[in-house]
Scaffold this motif. Structure first.
Motif, short mmCIF file in Angstrom:
data_model
loop_
_atom_site.label_atom_id
_atom_site.label_comp_id
_atom_site.label_asym_id
_atom_site.label_seq_id
_atom_site.Cartn_x
_atom_site.Cartn_y
_atom_site.Cartn_z
N ASN A 25 0.83 -1.21 0.00
CA ASN A 25 0.00 0.00 0.00
C ASN A 25 0.86 1.26 0.00
OD1 ASN A 25 -2.46 -1.20 -0.12
ND2 ASN A 25 -2.80 -1.22 2.12
N GLN A 26 1.95 1.20 0.77
CA GLN A 26 2.84 2.37 0.81
C GLN A 26 3.47 2.62 -0.54
OE1 GLN A 26 5.63 1.70 3.98
NE2 GLN A 26 4.05 1.91 5.58
N VAL A 27 3.86 1.53 -1.21
CA VAL A 27 4.46 1.69 -2.54
C VAL A 27 3.44 2.32 -3.49
CG1 VAL A 27 5.36 0.48 -4.58
CG2 VAL A 27 6.11 -0.20 -2.29
N ASN A 37 1.39 9.52 -5.54
CA ASN A 37 1.90 10.87 -5.24
C ASN A 37 2.87 11.36 -6.30
OD1 ASN A 37 0.41 11.21 -2.95
ND2 ASN A 37 1.99 10.42 -1.58
N GLU A 38 3.70 10.44 -6.76
CA GLU A 38 4.69 10.82 -7.78
C GLU A 38 3.99 11.23 -9.08
OE1 GLU A 38 8.15 11.60 -9.77
OE2 GLU A 38 7.67 11.56 -7.65
N PHE A 97 1.21 18.00 -11.76
CA PHE A 97 1.23 19.37 -11.25
C PHE A 97 2.39 20.16 -11.85
CE2 PHE A 97 2.38 22.56 -7.99
CZ PHE A 97 1.18 23.25 -7.96
N GLN A 98 3.55 19.52 -11.90
CA GLN A 98 4.73 20.19 -12.44
C GLN A 98 4.54 20.58 -13.90
OE1 GLN A 98 8.31 17.84 -12.36
NE2 GLN A 98 9.44 19.54 -11.43
N GLU A 99 3.94 19.66 -14.66
CA GLU A 99 3.71 19.95 -16.07
C GLU A 99 2.73 21.11 -16.23
OE1 GLU A 99 2.42 16.66 -18.51
OE2 GLU A 99 2.36 17.94 -20.28
N GLN A 110 -3.40 0.71 -14.47
CA GLN A 110 -4.38 1.78 -14.26
C GLN A 110 -3.70 3.15 -14.13
OE1 GLN A 110 -6.39 0.30 -10.83
NE2 GLN A 110 -8.02 -0.71 -12.00
N GLU A 111 -2.59 3.17 -13.40
CA GLU A 111 -1.86 4.43 -13.24
C GLU A 111 -1.32 4.92 -14.58
OE1 GLU A 111 -1.54 6.55 -10.55
OE2 GLU A 111 -3.06 5.22 -9.74
N ASN A 112 -0.83 3.97 -15.38
CA ASN A 112 -0.33 4.33 -16.71
C ASN A 112 -1.46 4.91 -17.57
OD1 ASN A 112 2.37 3.77 -16.54
ND2 ASN A 112 2.17 1.64 -17.18
N GLN A 113 -2.62 4.30 -17.46
CA GLN A 113 -3.76 4.77 -18.24
C GLN A 113 -4.16 6.18 -17.81
OE1 GLN A 113 -7.16 2.25 -17.93
NE2 GLN A 113 -7.84 2.68 -20.02
#
Lengths: 93, 76
Positions: free
Chosen positions: A20-22, A28-29, A35-37, B16-19
């Motif tokens: 879950n932490q990963v 977040n990353e 956000f940066q873009e 899913q994150e990639n999508q």
């Protein structure tokens, strides 16, 4: 983002809590990058629109323009997102 | 939970994150392109013509890329 075999193997050894932490860190990353873009795009577009002749400091009318420009850019992004959502629901129905 | 099971779950998460990232990238790119085409001097709100232009621009950009894609495929 592609995972190599070694990474997958290491992740498979993690406890559910660790996993879950990963996942949280990945999320977040991703957010940080989005956000940066966004900051980069708005800065570029609004600089071009508002700072036509760079002077020795930002004038108050340039600042007013930048503020409006940023708000309008976010509005434009909202229209694009809405259009994409409508389009995808139209295509799938 | 078996190791294989938790592995495929994690891979689903990554997919899913990639999508999501791909959708974000498309929104970002379309906004940039359509902003340049449609928006003049930033005012207190987008006027009707600008808003319509942005919506049409996004749709036609996607139409254009699928048109180009199809045409390239035919050439192969």
């Amino acid at each position: 983002m592609d995972l190599d075999k070694e990474t997958i193997e290491r992740i498979s050894k993690l406890s559910p809590e660790e996993r879950n932490q990963v996942e949280e860190r990945v999320r977040n990353e991703m957010l940080r990058q989005v956000f940066q873009e966004l900051v980069q795009n708005i800065s570029e577009k609004c600089f071009l629109k508002c700072i036509t002749k760079p002077g020795s400091s930002l004038t108050s009318s340039e600042q007013t323009c930048l503020a409006k420009c940023m708000d309008r850019y976010l509005d434009a992004m909202g229209i694009v997102s809405k259009t994409l959502i409508e389009r995808s629901s139209r295509n799938s129905s | 939970m078996s190791e294989a099971n938790s592995n495929s779950e994690f891979q689903t998460f990554i997919e899913q994150e990639n999508q999501k990232a791909a959708i974000q990238a498309a929104i970002s790119k379309l906004t940039e392109t359509c902003w340049d085409k449609c928006v003049g001097k930033p005012g207190s709100k987008l006027d009707r013509a600008e808003s319509e232009c942005i919506a049409n621009c996004a749709e036609r950009f996607l139409d254009s890329s699928s048109f180009i894609m199809q045409r390239l495929m035919k050439k192969q």
